[in-house]
Design a protein around this motif. Structure first.
Motif, PDB file in Angstrom:
ATOM      1  N   ARG A  43       2.520  -1.930   4.056  1.00 48.58           N
ATOM      2  CA  ARG A  43       2.606  -3.379   3.909  1.00 48.58           C
ATOM      3  C   ARG A  43       2.065  -4.088   5.152  1.00 48.58           C
ATOM      4  NH1 ARG A  43       7.628  -3.561   3.243  1.00 48.58           N
ATOM      5  NH2 ARG A  43       7.622  -3.416   0.965  1.00 48.58           N
ATOM      6  N   GLU A  44       2.361  -3.576   6.322  1.00 52.76           N
ATOM      7  CA  GLU A  44       1.976  -4.262   7.565  1.00 52.76           C
ATOM      8  C   GLU A  44       0.561  -3.926   8.010  1.00 52.76           C
ATOM      9  OE1 GLU A  44       3.528  -4.873  12.187  1.00 52.76           O
ATOM     10  OE2 GLU A  44       4.719  -3.705  10.747  1.00 52.76           O
ATOM     11  N   HIS A  45       0.139  -2.657   7.844  1.00 57.83           N
ATOM     12  CA  HIS A  45      -1.118  -2.209   8.447  1.00 57.83           C
ATOM     13  C   HIS A  45      -2.198  -1.822   7.451  1.00 57.83           C
ATOM     14  CE1 HIS A  45       0.732  -2.129  12.441  1.00 57.83           C
ATOM     15  NE2 HIS A  45       1.772  -1.531  11.884  1.00 57.83           N
ATOM     16  N   PRO A  92      -0.950  -1.734  -4.122  1.00 62.23           N
ATOM     17  CA  PRO A  92      -1.257  -3.087  -4.620  1.00 62.23           C
ATOM     18  C   PRO A  92      -0.028  -3.966  -4.765  1.00 62.23           C
ATOM     19  CG  PRO A  92      -2.412  -1.421  -5.912  1.00 62.23           C
ATOM     20  CD  PRO A  92      -1.422  -0.694  -5.052  1.00 62.23           C
ATOM     21  N   LEU A  93       1.152  -3.362  -4.876  1.00 59.18           N
ATOM     22  CA  LEU A  93       2.388  -4.146  -4.956  1.00 59.18           C
ATOM     23  C   LEU A  93       2.927  -4.484  -3.574  1.00 59.18           C
ATOM     24  CD1 LEU A  93       4.185  -2.100  -7.774  1.00 59.18           C
ATOM     25  CD2 LEU A  93       2.760  -4.156  -8.013  1.00 59.18           C
ATOM     26  N   GLY A 132     -10.172  -4.658  -3.638  1.00 58.90           N
ATOM     27  CA  GLY A 132     -10.602  -5.309  -4.852  1.00 58.90           C
ATOM     28  C   GLY A 132     -11.677  -4.568  -5.608  1.00 58.90           C
ATOM     29  N   THR A 133     -11.783  -3.261  -5.383  1.00 59.13           N
ATOM     30  CA  THR A 133     -12.773  -2.433  -6.067  1.00 59.13           C
ATOM     31  C   THR A 133     -12.159  -1.827  -7.319  1.00 59.13           C
ATOM     32  OG1 THR A 133     -13.887  -1.884  -3.992  1.00 59.13           O
ATOM     33  CG2 THR A 133     -14.285  -0.422  -5.862  1.00 59.13           C
ATOM     34  N   ALA A 134     -12.863  -1.897  -8.416  1.00 63.13           N
ATOM     35  CA  ALA A 134     -12.403  -1.296  -9.662  1.00 63.13           C
ATOM     36  C   ALA A 134     -12.460   0.224  -9.554  1.00 63.13           C
ATOM     37  CB  ALA A 134     -13.270  -1.766 -10.824  1.00 63.13           C
ATOM     38  N   THR A 135     -11.408   0.912  -9.962  1.00 58.86           N
ATOM     39  CA  THR A 135     -11.374   2.373  -9.905  1.00 58.86           C
ATOM     40  C   THR A 135     -10.845   2.935 -11.223  1.00 58.86           C
ATOM     41  OG1 THR A 135      -9.100   2.564  -9.051  1.00 58.86           O
ATOM     42  CG2 THR A 135     -10.877   2.296  -7.424  1.00 58.86           C
ATOM     43  N   ARG A 136     -11.168   4.195 -11.455  1.00 60.50           N
ATOM     44  CA  ARG A 136     -10.581   4.984 -12.533  1.00 60.50           C
ATOM     45  C   ARG A 136     -10.205   6.325 -11.925  1.00 60.50           C
ATOM     46  NH1 ARG A 136     -11.177   0.584 -13.964  1.00 60.50           N
ATOM     47  NH2 ARG A 136     -12.066  -0.244 -15.909  1.00 60.50           N
ATOM     48  N   MET A 137      -8.910   6.586 -11.816  1.00 60.85           N
ATOM     49  CA  MET A 137      -8.407   7.786 -11.173  1.00 60.85           C
ATOM     50  C   MET A 137      -8.008   8.811 -12.237  1.00 60.85           C
ATOM     51  SD  MET A 137      -7.575   9.605  -8.623  1.00 60.85           S
ATOM     52  CE  MET A 137      -6.421  10.101  -7.350  1.00 60.85           C
ATOM     53  N   LEU A 138      -8.644   9.990 -12.205  1.00 57.81           N
ATOM     54  CA  LEU A 138      -8.346  11.031 -13.182  1.00 57.81           C
ATOM     55  C   LEU A 138      -7.394  12.092 -12.635  1.00 57.81           C
ATOM     56  CD1 LEU A 138     -11.829  11.621 -14.865  1.00 57.81           C
ATOM     57  CD2 LEU A 138     -10.040   9.965 -15.442  1.00 57.81           C
TER      58      LEU A 138
END
Length: 237
Positions: A43-45, A92-93, A132-138
């Motif tokens: 969260r901080e770094h 992201p949260l 902000g890059t779109a990814t798809r993680m398999l």
């Protein structure tokens, strides 16, 4: 702040104070504290600093301790790995992240067939999403046929293939994916394929960029324009 870490029983060396706290909590199997410390640092770094300054040093220290202790500390390694993965997936949260443009071609991330070590790839996925890059993680151990199908279905601007050991590195598969094309006639395109991880050894693989660390992978991917509004799909697959 970096300190000579002690008190955890792990060979940490010169690390940040937060890494020492994570190591101590991990050895105690204190799950709530481990997760709190990791989340707070992300969260901080941010993801890159968390991975390079806290997560990796602690994971490596646990691994060294396990190797020198006759199968002791396996439970510590499993607990720490679980909470590192949780912090990365929750990034992201924990920090505000820009939304990727809906038309952006994603980065597809996958471990090669029979490769189960996913944490470095999870770190890259989290760092990309943080930007902000779109990814798809398999994830781990993706069969070759499934990888090929995923490339054709998602039309990625880039593919990152992780190999932890030489036995899982598959240069022919990487080249086959790099040669995959889709889109309408006259505007066909294919992905940039990055090969990452120690399993690729030191041999050069022409045409297949090979990042050595997280920051380098991010730089390489940013140069392709992948995941941005300028990386548009060429048509249906």
């Amino acid at each position: 702040m970096r300190v000579r870490a002690g008190g955890s029983g792990l060979p940490l060396g010169d690390v940040r104070r937060e890494a020492r706290g994570v190591a101590r909590a991990s050895v105690r199997l204190d799950s709530p504290t481990v997760q709190h410390l990791l989340n707070a640092f992300v969260r901080e770094h941010g993801v890159v600093a968390a991975w390079e300054d806290v997560m990796m040093p602690t994971l490596h220290a646990v691994g060294r301790k396990w190797q020198s202790s006759g199968d002791r500390y396996v439970e510590v390694e499993h607990l720490l790995s679980w909470h590192v993965s949780t912090a990365l997936r929750s990034a992201p949260l924990l920090r505000p992240c820009p939304e990727p443009p809906p038309e952006a071609a994603p980065v597809l991330l996958a471990c090669l067939p029979d490769e189960q070590h996913t944490l470095p790839l999870e770190a890259l996925d989290a760092a990309l999403r943080e930007r902000g890059t779109a990814t798809r993680m398999l994830g781990g151990a993706v069969p070759a046929e499934a990888l090929t199908a995923a490339v054709r279905r998602t039309g990625p601007g880039a593919v990152v293939l992780w190999s932890q050991t030489r036995s899982t590195a598959d240069s022919p598969l990487a080249r086959r994916l790099a040669d995959t094309r889709w889109g309408v006639r006259g505007a066909r395109r294919g992905p940039v394929v990055l090969v990452a991880g120690p399993g690729w050894g030191h041999r050069a693989l022409p045409g297949l960029p090979r990042p050595r660390e997280l920051a380098e992978a991010l730089t390489m991917l940013s140069r392709t324009g992948t995941g941005t509004a300028h990386a548009r799909r060429s048509g249906e697959h």
